[in-house]
Design a protein around this motif. Structure first.
Motif, short mmCIF file in Angstrom:
data_model
loop_
_atom_site.label_atom_id
_atom_site.label_comp_id
_atom_site.label_asym_id
_atom_site.label_seq_id
_atom_site.Cartn_x
_atom_site.Cartn_y
_atom_site.Cartn_z
N THR A 137 -1.02 -33.02 -13.08
CA THR A 137 -1.53 -34.35 -13.41
C THR A 137 -0.41 -35.25 -13.92
OG1 THR A 137 -2.06 -33.55 -15.61
CG2 THR A 137 -3.85 -33.55 -14.00
N ASN A 138 0.82 -34.71 -14.00
CA ASN A 138 1.94 -35.50 -14.53
C ASN A 138 2.10 -36.82 -13.78
OD1 ASN A 138 3.33 -34.24 -16.74
ND2 ASN A 138 3.70 -32.54 -15.36
N ILE A 139 1.99 -36.74 -12.45
CA ILE A 139 2.11 -37.96 -11.65
C ILE A 139 0.72 -38.45 -11.25
CG2 ILE A 139 2.95 -38.91 -9.47
CD1 ILE A 139 5.31 -36.89 -9.71
N ALA A 140 -0.11 -37.53 -10.77
CA ALA A 140 -1.40 -37.91 -10.17
C ALA A 140 -2.32 -38.62 -11.14
CB ALA A 140 -2.08 -36.68 -9.59
N ALA A 141 -2.18 -38.38 -12.44
CA ALA A 141 -3.08 -39.01 -13.41
C ALA A 141 -2.83 -40.51 -13.51
CB ALA A 141 -2.92 -38.36 -14.77
N LYS B 26 7.44 -41.52 9.90
CA LYS B 26 6.54 -40.98 10.92
C LYS B 26 5.48 -40.08 10.31
CE LYS B 26 8.44 -42.81 14.57
NZ LYS B 26 9.02 -43.91 13.79
N PHE B 27 5.70 -39.64 9.09
CA PHE B 27 4.78 -38.68 8.52
C PHE B 27 4.79 -38.81 7.00
CE2 PHE B 27 3.97 -34.45 6.65
CZ PHE B 27 2.72 -34.19 7.21
N SER B 28 3.59 -38.69 6.40
CA SER B 28 3.56 -38.63 4.92
C SER B 28 2.39 -37.77 4.48
CB SER B 28 3.44 -40.04 4.33
OG SER B 28 2.12 -40.50 4.40
N THR B 29 2.57 -37.11 3.36
CA THR B 29 1.49 -36.28 2.83
C THR B 29 1.68 -36.11 1.32
OG1 THR B 29 0.29 -34.21 3.10
CG2 THR B 29 2.68 -34.07 3.22
N THR B 30 0.67 -35.51 0.69
CA THR B 30 0.79 -35.23 -0.74
C THR B 30 0.54 -33.74 -0.96
OG1 THR B 30 -1.54 -35.47 -1.30
CG2 THR B 30 -0.23 -37.49 -1.26
N TYR B 31 1.02 -33.24 -2.10
CA TYR B 31 0.73 -31.86 -2.47
C TYR B 31 0.81 -31.73 -3.99
CZ TYR B 31 0.45 -26.82 -2.37
OH TYR B 31 0.04 -25.55 -2.58
N LYS B 32 0.07 -30.74 -4.51
CA LYS B 32 -0.03 -30.60 -5.97
C LYS B 32 1.33 -30.30 -6.62
CE LYS B 32 -3.26 -29.22 -9.42
NZ LYS B 32 -4.48 -28.52 -9.77
#
Lengths: 654, 215
Positions: A12-16, A34-40
């Motif tokens: 949650t350091n960034i995601a919060a 061309k590509f983007s994604t997120t991960y915990k």
């Protein structure tokens, strides 16, 4: 060019605070992404696998990771790129944690800022060039500056690994401060008994070269290739002929106060500092020798059976190369003459802990008797004052010298053992006995040796009827105290050597406001400095007792050996480069460089048909700080990975 | 608290005799203050228990023996059970009381405490066990506070906390023998219980109270 953007939640350091999904979506609107994604947790193994898979499947060739500070995981992701077959320098980290989520509260603006930071990274990565690490050779020798216990221990440890070591010691013998001590706390081993075997080991070791009575004159070069000029001061005694028989110093008529015994007794002008000196070869003190002053004695030359005395000897400067340098220059004592209330200078019976140490020593100036230096009477009531110079922001230094509590306790014990009907009074502020068996030792001194501990500083010392009247207070009982003392021993603090700053500048290592050398990291790199290849040990970094000094000495040796065992030194390629066609040879960059990494070079100018001078960066030395690029008027110097163009474009997209 | 002490005070034999007499290592104390922190009577004391210990360490005999603290100590042993240096503080207080008493250094405001102790011992010597009514009666009489706690007597009596007559024990002779043999304590018996100073003090106090109430 296909850029992939990977946004990390960091739990949650960034995601919060930052809407990571929104940021990832926004990335797709940027050119070439061309590509983007997120991960915990992008730094975790599955997170890295995500990047590797994306590179393989989508054919990405440049990567932006939006996560924490590059100082933490840049290396992780570079390795990840390398494993996927892309040059590791085609990576950029967008720091959206320390620079964004941690310092903001409003989610919407924080997200906006995160997207901006990401934009900068994407712009920058488009101009990254594939780079390769450079390699440099290493000179497989170590220089140890200082021949005290820390220098000796370092040299022994390195010689075990069979690498050559050179010890440079300023004084006539190695041994340093520890050679002056009588006993060592908390076990009360005799200092000489545990030190001299190490001194002899060093002297006999074929991997160790001793340069005593020598000083460092100049240091140039860099890790793996330090060029050091050593001034070997003239001893006026031929070391190859002298056997240390002592005929010369027995006959020498010039007597001066002994530095080794802190002026408590006299030495001759030709002398060895102490009986167990290594090497056991005397030196002639040129300021006090009658022959060298007025050509009127020459007695030592006459009595020397080996003809070892040579008055014509000159200082000799030798130049050697080293791969690593261990700084073990130690400390000096705080000069307490600033304390008028302790009356130093006026009263001969107010002495320092080191004086006491010499008196307690059986080979010391009093032959192991603890007496009043003024009249030679046995000291009965002895007052010890702690924190003299330490923890005093007005007259001394702000830090705690760490070992005064312990050595004072030891002195109180030695006093009772030497003079059984004596009484020790110790004025202290706090007792800081943090070490194995230290607290127990202090308690033993209080309980079994009857030392009276009084909590408070002393306000005044004055002489009355042949005794020293010490006025102080005990804040625990609220009582003012007046003690008629025979002897007062000041536990003076430890400070940096007088010329510590000069040496630090020579070695390009930082030092603090107290002239103590600064380590690279106070917790995780305590013996390294920010100048690679230079290591710290002992009290030149901060006050240390013998166990800590020996521990840091071994630690520094391991660090130095870690360097030497490599075949070649690997170097980050993020260094400055000079465009020789643009360089005007003004040499402003040479002045700006704090690492001595820029040299001049003659090149043939075809247009002008003559030679001209340009700057050239020594890659091995350059640390990529960027000072030179900022001062270059011609914009001829550019920093790899942080080129002028990259920075300008970053500013433009903002 | 303002004292001035010299190295003679520190080198005085007070600490050593005390350590020898009561077998407690007072020099072990490192002044953590745990005894004072837990002391239920400390609010009434002129010096906290840890300060008393410190003064003993520095040989300040006069100040220690004339302090109120040693007489106010209730010997609840909280300090003793909590001391990290294993010093029996209550035992030391007891020792200091005895020493102060033999040196006639009891502060005037605290004479009641030794008086109570004496009556108590006398009581034990006579009956072999405590006779409450006798103790209360004697104490009230000799301290000049004649009607102190009298209102509580009927309720205590009904709850059988006090009796009208003393209970005898089987071998009261042996108790007397013990008293005879225990030199110092035995001496307490021979001292006069009659304390005109105290009586005068308490009566005049009462008088002043009356006058103030009349105002």
């Amino acid at each position: 060019m296909k850029i992939g953007v990977f946004v990390c939640h960091c739990g949650t350091n960034i995601a919060a605070t930052v809407d990571v999904e929104k940021a990832a979506k926004a990335a797709l609107n940027l050119a070439k992404v061309k590509f983007s994604t997120t991960y915990k947790y992008m730094c975790s193994s599955p997170g890295q696998a995500l990047i590797k898979d994306a590179i393989k499947e989508k054919g990405l060739d440049r990567i932006v990771v939006c996560a924490c500070s590059p100082s933490l995981h840049e290396k992780t992701f570079r390795e990840c790129l390398k494993e996927s077959g892309i040059n590791p320098y085609l990576l950029e980290i967008a720091n959206i944690r320390e620079h964004c989520s941690w310092v903001h509260r409003d989610r919407e603006t924080a997200t906006r800022k995160a997207i901006e930071i990401m934009k900068l990274a994407v712009t920058k990565v488009t101009h990254n060039r594939p780079l390769e690490k450079t390699h440099m050779p290493i000179e497989k020798r170590v220089l140890v500056i200082g021949g005290g216990i820390s220098g000796i221990q370092s040299a022994i440890d390195i010689s075990f690994a069979k690498f050559p070591v050179v010890i440079v010691e300023r004084e006539a013998s190695i041994g340093g401060r520890m050679a002056r001590f009588d006993k060592t706390f908390p076990t009360l081993d005799c200092a000489a008994c545990i030190l001299t075997p190490k001194m002899v080991t060093v002297a006999q070791n074929k991997y160790v070269t001793l340069h005593t009575y020598a000083e460092i004159e100049e240091v140039t070069g860099h890790v793996g290739d330090f060029k050091v000029k050593i001034r070997k001061k003239a001893r006026f005694v031929d070391t190859s002929k002298c056997t240390g028989c002592g005929a010369c110093w027995n006959k020498c008529p010039a007597k001066v106060a002994s530095e080794f015994d802190l002026g408590l007794c006299k030495r001759t002008a030709i002398y060895t500092p102490f009986p167990q000196a290594v090497p056991n070869i005397p030196v002639i003190d040129r300021e006090n020798c009658l022959y060298l002053k007025s050509k009127k004695c020459g007695l030592c030359q006459k009595v020397c059976p080996f003809g070892a005395i040579n008055y014509q000897m000159q200082d000799e400067i030798i130049e050697e190369k080293f791969g690593a340098i261990i700084v073990a220059t130690g400390f000096t004592q705080f000069d307490h003459s600033v304390y008028g209330e302790y009356g130093y200078g006026k009263y001969r019976d107010v002495i320092t802990g080191l004086h006491f140490e010499r008196m307690a020593n059986s080979s010391g100036p009093t032959g192991g008797k603890i007496i009043r230096p003024s009249d030679g009477k046995v000291a009965r009531d002895v007052v010890f004052i702690q924190c003299v110079g330490s923890r005093d922001e007005q007259k001394g230094v702000s830090y705690c010298s760490r070992l005064c509590c312990m050595y004072t306790a030891k002195h109180a014990l030695l006093l009772k053992e030497h003079n059984p009907d004596s009484q020790a009074y110790v004025f202290y502020i706090d007792i800081r006995a943090a070490g194995k068996n230290y607290e127990e030792f202090v308690k033993k001194v209080q309980n079994e040796y009857g030392a009276v501990y009084l909590r408070g500083r002393v306000s005044r010392i004055f002489e009355k009827g042949g005794k020293l009247i010490v006025r102080g207070a005990d804040t625990l009982s609220g009582a003012q105290i007046e003690i008629k003392a025979d002897l007062v021993v000041l536990a003076v603090g430890l400070i940096a050597q007088n010329d510590a700053a000069k040496l630090a500048q020579m070695l390009h290592i930082p030092y603090d406001q107290n002239n103590l050398f600064t380590e690279a990291h106070p917790k995780l790199a305590p013996v390294e400095t920010i100048t690679s290849g230079v290591f710290l040990t002992g009290a030149c970094q901060s006050p240390k007792d013998i166990p800590d000094t020996v521990a840091t000495a071994s630690a520094a040796s391991v660090k130095a050996l870690g360097l030497l065992v490599q075949d070649q030194l690997e170097k980050e390629p993020l260094v400055a480069r000079v465009d020789k066609n643009l360089c005007s040879g003004c040499q402003a960059c040479i002045k700006a460089c704090s690492f001595n990494a820029i040299e001049t070079k003659e090149v043939e100018d075809r247009a002008l048909k003559r030679k001209r001078t340009v700057a050239e960066v020594i890659e091995g030395v350059c640390s990529g700080c960027g000072n030179c690029t900022a001062v270059c008027r011609m914009s001829a110097i550019d920093l790899e990975g942080f080129s002028n163009r990259q920075i300008m474009e970053e500013i433009e997209v903002l | 608290m303002k004292w001035f002490i010299s190295h003679e005070t520190i080198r005085s034999p007070f600490l050593k005799t005390l350590e020898k007499d009561c077998g407690e290592k007072i020099s072990h104390c490192y002044q953590c203050g745990k005894c004072s922190a837990g002391c239920p009577i400390s609010y009434q004391m002129d010096y906290l228990p840890n300060q008393i210990i410190r003064m003993v360490q520095l040989g300040m005999e006069e100040q220690v023996l004339s302090s109120k603290t040693i007489w106010l100590c209730a010997s609840c042993l909280t300090c003793t059970s909590r001391c990290p240096r294993q010093i029996n503080v209550a035992e030391i207080m007891d020792y200091l009381r005895r020493r102060a008493y033999t040196k006639h250094m009891t502060p005037p405001g605290e004479i009641e405490v030794p008086l109570f102790n004496k009556i108590f011992l006398r009581n034990i010597e006579l009956h072999g066990r405590l006779f409450e009514l006798g103790l209360i009666g004697m104490f009230n009489l000799l301290s000049g506070k004649f009607f102190k706690d009298v209102a509580l007597a009927p309720r205590m009596f009904l709850k059988r906390k006090i009796g009208l007559f003393p209970h005898k024990i089987n071998n009261s002779k042996e108790v007397k023998e013990i008293f005879k043999k225990s030199g110092k304590l035995g001496r307490a018996r021979r001292d006069k219980l009659w304390q005109p100073k105290l009586l005068f003090l308490n009566l005049s106090r009462k008088l002043i109270e009356r006058i103030e109430r009349l105002k």
